[in-house]
Scaffold this active site. Sequence first.
Site, PDB file in Angstrom:
ATOM      1  N   HIS A  78       0.838  -1.220   0.000  1.00 29.80           N
ATOM      2  CA  HIS A  78       0.000   0.000   0.000  1.00 29.80           C
ATOM      3  C   HIS A  78       0.867   1.261   0.000  1.00 29.80           C
ATOM      4  CE1 HIS A  78      -3.980  -1.931   0.900  1.00 29.80           C
ATOM      5  NE2 HIS A  78      -3.186  -2.871   1.378  1.00 29.80           N
ATOM      6  N   ASN A 122     -10.282  -2.334   2.863  1.00 31.66           N
ATOM      7  CA  ASN A 122     -10.078  -2.273   1.424  1.00 31.66           C
ATOM      8  C   ASN A 122     -11.375  -1.874   0.741  1.00 31.66           C
ATOM      9  OD1 ASN A 122      -7.343  -2.982   1.264  1.00 31.66           O
ATOM     10  ND2 ASN A 122      -7.768  -5.165   1.224  1.00 31.66           N
TER      11      ASN A 122
HETATM   12  C1  HEM Z   1      -0.798  -1.608   4.917  1.00 31.03           C
HETATM   13  C2  HEM Z   1       0.427  -5.888   6.779  1.00 31.03           C
HETATM   14  C3  HEM Z   1      -3.811  -7.736   5.387  1.00 31.03           C
HETATM   15  C4  HEM Z   1      -5.314  -3.282   4.340  1.00 31.03           C
HETATM   16  C5  HEM Z   1      -0.090  -2.637   5.486  1.00 31.03           C
HETATM   17  C6  HEM Z   1       1.255  -2.521   5.985  1.00 31.03           C
HETATM   18  C7  HEM Z   1       1.585  -3.705   6.523  1.00 31.03           C
HETATM   19  C8  HEM Z   1       0.472  -4.599   6.341  1.00 31.03           C
HETATM   20  C9  HEM Z   1       2.887  -4.064   7.218  1.00 31.03           C
HETATM   21  C10 HEM Z   1       2.117  -1.267   5.910  1.00 31.03           C
HETATM   22  C11 HEM Z   1       1.830  -0.391   7.089  1.00 31.03           C
HETATM   23  C12 HEM Z   1       2.647   0.876   7.061  1.00 31.03           C
HETATM   24  O1  HEM Z   1       3.857   0.814   6.870  1.00 31.03           O
HETATM   25  O2  HEM Z   1       2.033   1.963   7.259  1.00 31.03           O
HETATM   26  C13 HEM Z   1      -0.623  -6.761   6.585  1.00 31.03           C
HETATM   27  C14 HEM Z   1      -0.669  -8.130   7.039  1.00 31.03           C
HETATM   28  C15 HEM Z   1      -1.851  -8.655   6.628  1.00 31.03           C
HETATM   29  C16 HEM Z   1      -2.559  -7.598   5.928  1.00 31.03           C
HETATM   30  C17 HEM Z   1       0.421  -8.826   7.831  1.00 31.03           C
HETATM   31  C18 HEM Z   1      -2.429 -10.038   6.810  1.00 31.03           C
HETATM   32  C19 HEM Z   1      -2.175 -10.791   7.842  1.00 31.03           C
HETATM   33  C20 HEM Z   1      -4.607  -6.689   5.033  1.00 31.03           C
HETATM   34  C21 HEM Z   1      -6.020  -6.757   4.797  1.00 31.03           C
HETATM   35  C22 HEM Z   1      -6.442  -5.502   4.524  1.00 31.03           C
HETATM   36  C23 HEM Z   1      -5.284  -4.631   4.565  1.00 31.03           C
HETATM   37  C24 HEM Z   1      -6.848  -8.026   4.908  1.00 31.03           C
HETATM   38  C25 HEM Z   1      -7.823  -4.993   4.237  1.00 31.03           C
HETATM   39  C26 HEM Z   1      -8.906  -5.586   4.660  1.00 31.03           C
HETATM   40  C27 HEM Z   1      -4.209  -2.468   4.404  1.00 31.03           C
HETATM   41  C28 HEM Z   1      -4.256  -1.049   4.110  1.00 31.03           C
HETATM   42  C29 HEM Z   1      -2.957  -0.574   4.272  1.00 31.03           C
HETATM   43  C30 HEM Z   1      -2.142  -1.695   4.658  1.00 31.03           C
HETATM   44  C31 HEM Z   1      -5.473  -0.245   3.697  1.00 31.03           C
HETATM   45  C32 HEM Z   1      -2.492   0.856   4.061  1.00 31.03           C
HETATM   46  C33 HEM Z   1      -2.718   1.653   5.316  1.00 31.03           C
HETATM   47  C34 HEM Z   1      -2.444   3.102   5.036  1.00 31.03           C
HETATM   48  O3  HEM Z   1      -3.253   3.719   4.319  1.00 31.03           O
HETATM   49  O4  HEM Z   1      -1.423   3.624   5.497  1.00 31.03           O
HETATM   50  N1  HEM Z   1      -0.535  -3.915   5.688  1.00 31.03           N
HETATM   51  N2  HEM Z   1      -1.782  -6.469   5.919  1.00 31.03           N
HETATM   52  N3  HEM Z   1      -4.197  -5.385   4.876  1.00 31.03           N
HETATM   53  N4  HEM Z   1      -2.930  -2.818   4.734  1.00 31.03           N
HETATM   54 FE1  HEM Z   1      -2.360  -4.629   5.313  1.00 31.03          FE
END
Ligand code: HEM
Length: 501
Positions: free
Chosen positions: A57, A130
């Site tokens: 992201h 999402n």
């Molecule tokens: C961003 C991990 C599943 C939505 C991220 C980031 C990590 C991460 C490490 C970066 C955070 C940062 O540096 O700011 C994971 C892991 C998941 C997972 C380990 C599964 C176990 C999901 C799912 C969704 C999701 C299922 C949605 C339903 C997002 C969004 C961001 C993000 C929207 C961006 C947040 C922002 O706008 O700064 N994710 N994620 N992720 N993830 Fe996940």
Amino acid sequence: MTDTPKPRMTTTAGAPVASNSTSQTAGNRGPVLLQDYQLIEKLAHQNRERIPERVVHAKGWGAFGTFKVTNDITHLSAAKVFDTVGKTTEVLTRFSTVAGELGAADAERDVRGFSVKFYTEEGNWDIVGNNTPIFFIRDGIKFPDFIRTQKRHPKTNLRSPEAMFDFWAAQPESVHQVTILMSDRGIPVNPMHMHGYGSHTFSVWNKDGVRHWVKFHWRCQQPIRNYTNAEAQKIIGETRENYQEDLYNAIDEGRFPKWKLCIQAMPEEDALNVPYNPFDLTKVWPHSDYPLIEVGEMELNRNPENYFVYIENAAFSPSNVVPGIGFSPDKMLQARIFSYADAHRYRLGTHYEALPANAPKCPVHHYHKDGSMRFFTNDFGNPDAYYEPNQYGGPSADVSVQEPPLKISGDADRYDQLEADADYVQPRALFNLLPQDEKQRLFDNMAAAMGPCSEPVAERWLSVLAKVHPDYAAGVRASLKKDSDVNAISVTDETKVDTTE
Ligand code: HEM
Ligand code: NDP
């Protein structure tokens, strides 16, 4: 031009600067003196302007706004953010694509992130979701592998459809999300024309400690609008930043986008009786079983004054919950509760919650001590109150915000989550509800994405599609054939041109 006198330029230590355009040199022609600390400071700061991009992201667009409660759900949740109809809370929203890096084009086919931070009076509550109600996998232990298939191949440094479809074919639960991704909704025209979903099952509890399981839905109040592959290709040829342009300009011109926040609410005991696992992130709760209940409306109405400070530094985390809102046993959610704050400590620094984008709008009283970004005193008016419990009146925990106990049962083990037949039911329902023209675009989009795959991988994926619906596999197979025929023709044509030359 303003008549007010310009402020005097200084170093970071506040000393006035005599020149910002000439280095200090020995003689007119140089060399430059090491003592020119102002030159060194300028170059050193430039070298440190980049922080690690988000591991997923990375490309995003964001704005501030207001959330207003429009319906009373206090019988479901005691969260203060919901306690009065008409109450408003400031929010920060960031939309994103998943796989692309910081400089990726906005109009690429991908799932879109939809993160909202509510600055509530009892701390920050983040819905980090999402634009899809479900996800590719249902166990967080698979997430790093999944993301590896979405990012660049270690040798070619290119994205690899072979890896993507190889992985998905081995994880049939992914077919639900891949269907949405390859459908019309895989390329929204911009973030203002898509729904958002908390996706996971969360919990809420009321003042009597009665728990419900909930799903959060952001219902877009603008029409749902998407690009076809061809339209997106054209847009990307013209601008790689159309989401940033569209969102920024809409807010700048007072055309404020809105979403209604709705929930589906399931009584705690229903979780044992529904015919699907309500904590499985690859499944929705059908609307007919759990209809949407309106909660409030979000309006985005303020562009951040500085993109880096408020959007790049924003740290959203599913672990940010407030009293009255909690987690569920969802294995993916559980992994995310760990992962995000860990990512922020690495990407932004230990006290990242103190940055302007993340700082709560309520008093913060914790005993965490030093580390990067410790620029606040946090001594509660008495420097001796730096441990707990203490005799100096330092802050103490409040048992009244304790979540009601959750009954769990079973042996600690690693449970295989292969569900086979059940994994095809909901993708089939989705496939069946798509009109024929959208089905055709689904086939074509899927074939375009699979085109570069090897035959064994393509065949394994087609056999997954056949279990969803035989027409699905047949449609994609026909589109693959159409594409390969077209490619064959274009190869022949090119050969002809070469021969003529
Ligand atoms: C961003 C991990 C599943 C939505 C991220 C980031 C990590 C991460 C490490 C970066 C955070 C940062 O540096 O700011 C994971 C892991 C998941 C997972 C380990 C599964 C176990 C999901 C799912 C969704 C999701 C299922 C949605 C339903 C997002 C969004 C961001 C993000 C929207 C961006 C947040 C922002 O706008 O700064 N994710 N994620 N992720 N993830 Fe996940
Ligand atoms: P409903 O007919 O009540 O809901 C269908 C949902 O599908 C609507 O929310 C609709 O959004 C959405 N939808 C339509 N086209 C697409 C698409 N191309 N990609 C993603 N979503 C789309 O049926 P059910 O609740 O019984 O669900 C049937 C299937 O619909 C599910 O298996 C799931 O695949 C999908 N779905 C269900 C959701 C849920 O929370 N129940 C949410 C989203 C999708 P809109 O209202 O904008 O037309």
